[in-house]
Structure formats: structure tokens, C-alpha cells
Scaffold this motif. Structure first.
Motif, PDB file in Angstrom:
ATOM      1  N   GLU A 120     -28.211  48.168  14.067  1.00 15.55           N
ATOM      2  CA  GLU A 120     -29.017  48.017  15.278  1.00 15.55           C
ATOM      3  C   GLU A 120     -28.275  48.542  16.501  1.00 15.55           C
ATOM      4  OE1 GLU A 120     -29.950  43.865  15.232  1.00 15.55           O
ATOM      5  OE2 GLU A 120     -31.735  44.151  13.973  1.00 15.55           O
ATOM      6  N   GLU A 123     -28.287  52.364  16.302  1.00  8.57           N
ATOM      7  CA  GLU A 123     -29.631  52.844  16.629  1.00  8.57           C
ATOM      8  C   GLU A 123     -29.915  52.705  18.122  1.00  8.57           C
ATOM      9  OE1 GLU A 123     -32.201  50.600  14.079  1.00  8.57           O
ATOM     10  OE2 GLU A 123     -31.861  51.900  12.354  1.00  8.57           O
ATOM     11  N   GLY A 124     -29.299  51.710  18.748  1.00 10.94           N
ATOM     12  CA  GLY A 124     -29.474  51.486  20.176  1.00 10.94           C
ATOM     13  C   GLY A 124     -28.596  52.365  21.051  1.00 10.94           C
TER      14      GLY A 124
END
Length: 199
Positions: A120, A123-124
Motif C-alpha cells: 500500500e 502504491e501510494g
């Protein structure tokens, strides 16, 4: 051992460095909160004071080491025009090989909560291998502008080949495997020979 109530400077880095030492010595199976704090020479509960548990700690270690490696690779474009292209590419390959991020990432893969947190974050926009790849491509474009690299050389493909291969070497670097540094040197020599005039 640090006495109770006494602040420890840069506690995160101290715990991260201790975890790397435990990983190097005992492998993933030996990495426990107690082993980390013992190695760091601090109170047993310190890890849980700064992290929500071992999964969060492992994820943060992985992300921190990825960011550190990306920062080092980010200095590569400033090397354009200095040394040879092969030497500069090899320097970033060796930074990747010496990074503890992939070892922590391998560990994170065995712990679903840690892996999810790392994924995450990447991806961020957290820096990782993609940032290293872009730094290599930016360096190669700078060399093209200086005329030290063929103008039609595919800088993105070269960067992907270098970073992807080093990532593979890191993930398959078990005991008895060929020396990854030797393999990285062979790859860089091949890439440098394939991209046109290199001075």
C-alpha cells in the motif's frame, strides 16, 4: 542496556540496525521483538512503544531501507560526465546489492500484514525500486545529452534491465548461489557495450 525512562537517540534507526544484524546472523526465523531489542541493548518493550507490533516494524524497516536506497540512487544523475558509464551503473547496482531492503521485503512476504502495508505504501508513492529505476534512466538521459551515450539508446529499457536483474539477484541470493556482485559486473559490462560509444 538503556535505563528505564532515559531517551534513546534515533531509536527507530537503532532498532532497524539491530534487526538487520539479527537477520544477517539468524535469518528470518530468528527475528523476534525480543531478539531485536536485545541486539539493540534496550528495554524489551521499546519496539512495541514505537510500533504497533512486529508486522508494522518489519514493514517500516523495509520502507525505510527502500527510501534510503532510492536516495542514494537519486544522486546518480549528478554523476553524468564523471567516471565511465559502466562504473556509474555498477555503483548503483552495488548500492542495491548492499541494501537491506530486499532482505526485509523477503521477510515481509512471509507476513501478510507487513506485506500489505509495504504494498500500500509503494502504491501510494513511497520510494522503492521504481524510484531507483527512474534515477538510472535519468542518469542515462543526462549521459545522452553529453554525447557519452548513443542518442538512440533505450534508457528506460537499460534501467529496467539493470534494476530488474539486481532485484532478481537479491531475491535468489541464497547460500551457495553465485556471487551477485560478479553477476552485476557482467551485466553492466554487457549493457555498457550495447549502448554505443561509452567513454
Amino acid at each position: 542496556m538503556s535505563p528505564r525512562g532515559v531517551a534513546i537517540p534515533d531509536v527507530r534507526e537503532r532498532l532497524f540496525a539491530a534487526a538487520e544484524q539479527v537477520l544477517a546472523r539468524e535469518g528470518p526465523g530468528g527475528l523476534t521483538g525480543r531478539a531485536i531489542t536485545t541486539e539493540a541493548g534496550c528495554a524489551k518493550g521499546l519496539l512495541n512503544t514505537h510500533f504497533a507490533g512486529l508486522d508494522e516494524f518489519i514493514a517500516e524497516l523495509c520502507l525505510d531501507r527502500f527510501a534510503r536506497t532510492a536516495r542514494a540512487a537519486g544522486e546518480l544523475p549528478a554523476r553524468a560526465g564523471k567516471d565511465t558509464i559502466a562504473e556509474n551503473l555498477l555503483s548503483v547496482a552495488l548500492v542495491l546489492l548492499d541494501s537491506a531492503g530486499p532482505a526485509a521485503a523477503s521477510l515481509a512476504l512471509t507476513r501478510p500484514a507487513a506485506f500489505l502495508r509495504v504494498r500500500e505504501a509503494l502504491e501510494g508513492g513511497a520510494p522503492g525500486f521504481a524510484a531507483v529505476e527512474e534515477a538510472v534512466a535519468a542518469y542515462l538521459r543526462a549521459e545522452q545529452r553529453l554525447g557519452r551515450l548513443a542518442p538512440d539508446a533505450d534508457t528506460g529499457a537499460i534501467a529496467l534491465a539493470l534494476v530488474g536483474t539486481v532485484h532478481h539477484l537479491l531475491m535468489t541470493g541464497w547460500s551457495g548461489a553465485p556471487d551477485p556482485r560478479t553477476q552485476a559486473e557482467r551485466l553492466v559490462a554487457m549493457l555498457a557495450g550495447a549502448v554505443g560509444p561509452v567513454r
